[in-house]
Enzyme design. Sequence first.
Site, PDB file in Angstrom:
ATOM      1  N   CYS A  78       0.831  -1.213  -0.059  1.00  0.00           N
ATOM      2  CA  CYS A  78      -0.495  -0.282  -0.030  1.00  0.00           C
ATOM      3  C   CYS A  78       0.845   1.218   0.288  1.00  0.00           C
ATOM      4  O   CYS A  78       1.908   2.031   1.331  1.00  0.00           O
ATOM      5  CB  CYS A  78      -0.931   0.191   1.697  1.00  0.00           C
ATOM      6  SG  CYS A  78      -2.082   1.499   1.461  1.00  0.00           S
ATOM      7  N   HIS A 164      -3.717  -4.462 -10.822  1.00  0.00           N
ATOM      8  CA  HIS A 164      -4.650  -3.545 -10.645  1.00  0.00           C
ATOM      9  C   HIS A 164      -5.330  -3.652 -12.271  1.00  0.00           C
ATOM     10  O   HIS A 164      -4.434  -3.886 -13.116  1.00  0.00           O
ATOM     11  CB  HIS A 164      -4.240  -2.549 -10.725  1.00  0.00           C
ATOM     12  CG  HIS A 164      -3.605  -1.623  -9.144  1.00  0.00           C
ATOM     13  ND1 HIS A 164      -4.223  -1.327  -8.642  1.00  0.00           N
ATOM     14  CD2 HIS A 164      -2.096  -1.709  -8.906  1.00  0.00           C
ATOM     15  CE1 HIS A 164      -3.666  -1.116  -7.241  1.00  0.00           C
ATOM     16  NE2 HIS A 164      -2.604  -1.650  -6.879  1.00  0.00           N
ATOM     17  N   GLU A 213     -10.878  -1.022  -4.024  1.00  0.00           N
ATOM     18  CA  GLU A 213      -9.671  -1.625  -3.628  1.00  0.00           C
ATOM     19  C   GLU A 213     -10.187  -3.320  -3.513  1.00  0.00           C
ATOM     20  O   GLU A 213     -10.990  -3.540  -2.049  1.00  0.00           O
ATOM     21  CB  GLU A 213      -9.121  -1.102  -2.022  1.00  0.00           C
ATOM     22  CG  GLU A 213      -7.837  -0.116  -2.894  1.00  0.00           C
ATOM     23  CD  GLU A 213      -7.309   0.106  -1.710  1.00  0.00           C
ATOM     24  OE1 GLU A 213      -6.338  -0.721  -1.545  1.00  0.00           O
ATOM     25  OE2 GLU A 213      -7.180   1.755  -1.204  1.00  0.00           O
ATOM     26  N   CYS A 222      -5.666   5.261  -2.990  1.00  0.00           N
ATOM     27  CA  CYS A 222      -5.179   4.091  -3.354  1.00  0.00           C
ATOM     28  C   CYS A 222      -3.646   4.439  -4.000  1.00  0.00           C
ATOM     29  O   CYS A 222      -4.257   4.535  -5.049  1.00  0.00           O
ATOM     30  CB  CYS A 222      -5.794   2.658  -4.111  1.00  0.00           C
ATOM     31  SG  CYS A 222      -4.804   1.942  -4.440  1.00  0.00           S
ATOM     32  N   GLY A 225      -2.585   2.387  -6.976  1.00  0.00           N
ATOM     33  CA  GLY A 225      -3.748   2.486  -7.706  1.00  0.00           C
ATOM     34  C   GLY A 225      -3.846   3.522  -8.663  1.00  0.00           C
ATOM     35  O   GLY A 225      -3.701   3.538  -9.782  1.00  0.00           O
TER      36      GLY A 225
END
Length: 280
Positions: A78, A164, A213, A222, A225
């Site tokens: 993350c 992703h 997510e 994110c 992301g």
Amino acid sequence: MANTIHFTKMHGAGNDYIYVNTLIDMIPDPAKASIEWSKPHFGIGSDGLVLIGRPSEDSVADFSMHIYNADGSEAMMCGNASRCIGKYLYEKGFTKNTRIKLETLSGVKVLNLHLNDENKVGSVTVDMLEPMMTMTEQFTGKHPSLSSIPGAKEGVFVSMGNPHYVIFVDDIKDIDIAEYGKILERDDAFPQRCNIEFAQLVGKDKLRTRVWERGSGITWACGTGACATATAAVISGLTDRKVEIIMDGGTLNIEWNEDDGHIYMTGPAEFVFEGEIQIP
């Protein structure tokens, strides 16, 4: 007090987690704790639980990070949480270094802390390493059907250590993120489930992005992301290599460096509050 631990609530662009320093406190079942503590109204409320600890013995890292989503599943990485850890370690006095190597399940990430005039961490740049667009065990290579999503173009697979799928749309306000995100996360194209990004080009090198997510649902931001979205935008010829990603909770600046091929993410990190809570 033996059954309680100290926690710190932090957020990066609204992506909020509960942080526990395992150099001080241990949690026997972090997955269970994440489920209970992440519940709005009934717990602390968060996108999940982050454990700060020592790296493995053979690691070159200074510290480690383990992340549990709100549903108890363990995440690989993350970006927002890694920035928060940098701020936590420096401002809590666990390091005097402004360059920190952080061990994650998707490799060692380097955090560069940017200090303000008060010697506080104003922002953090994270070397997110190289994105991967080749098919891995995370993707089958078969694109999910997007025919029901208003103004959606075929998505782009990007792995930032975690999977992703970035979908460019005409108008992000037309997209029901909860409806489509929930379906796409578990599409057959993604054997390990997937993080889903919906992105709209809103200016030169500027994208408005919303995220579903894996394991947490809609989040305010994110980090991985944002990196995946910028990567997909460059590949698709929509932007240059420096991209501004505007998310629900704030803006992240992403650079896909041409020299080393690495993605560099810069953004804020903030303390929210601290307290003690009973171990479930």
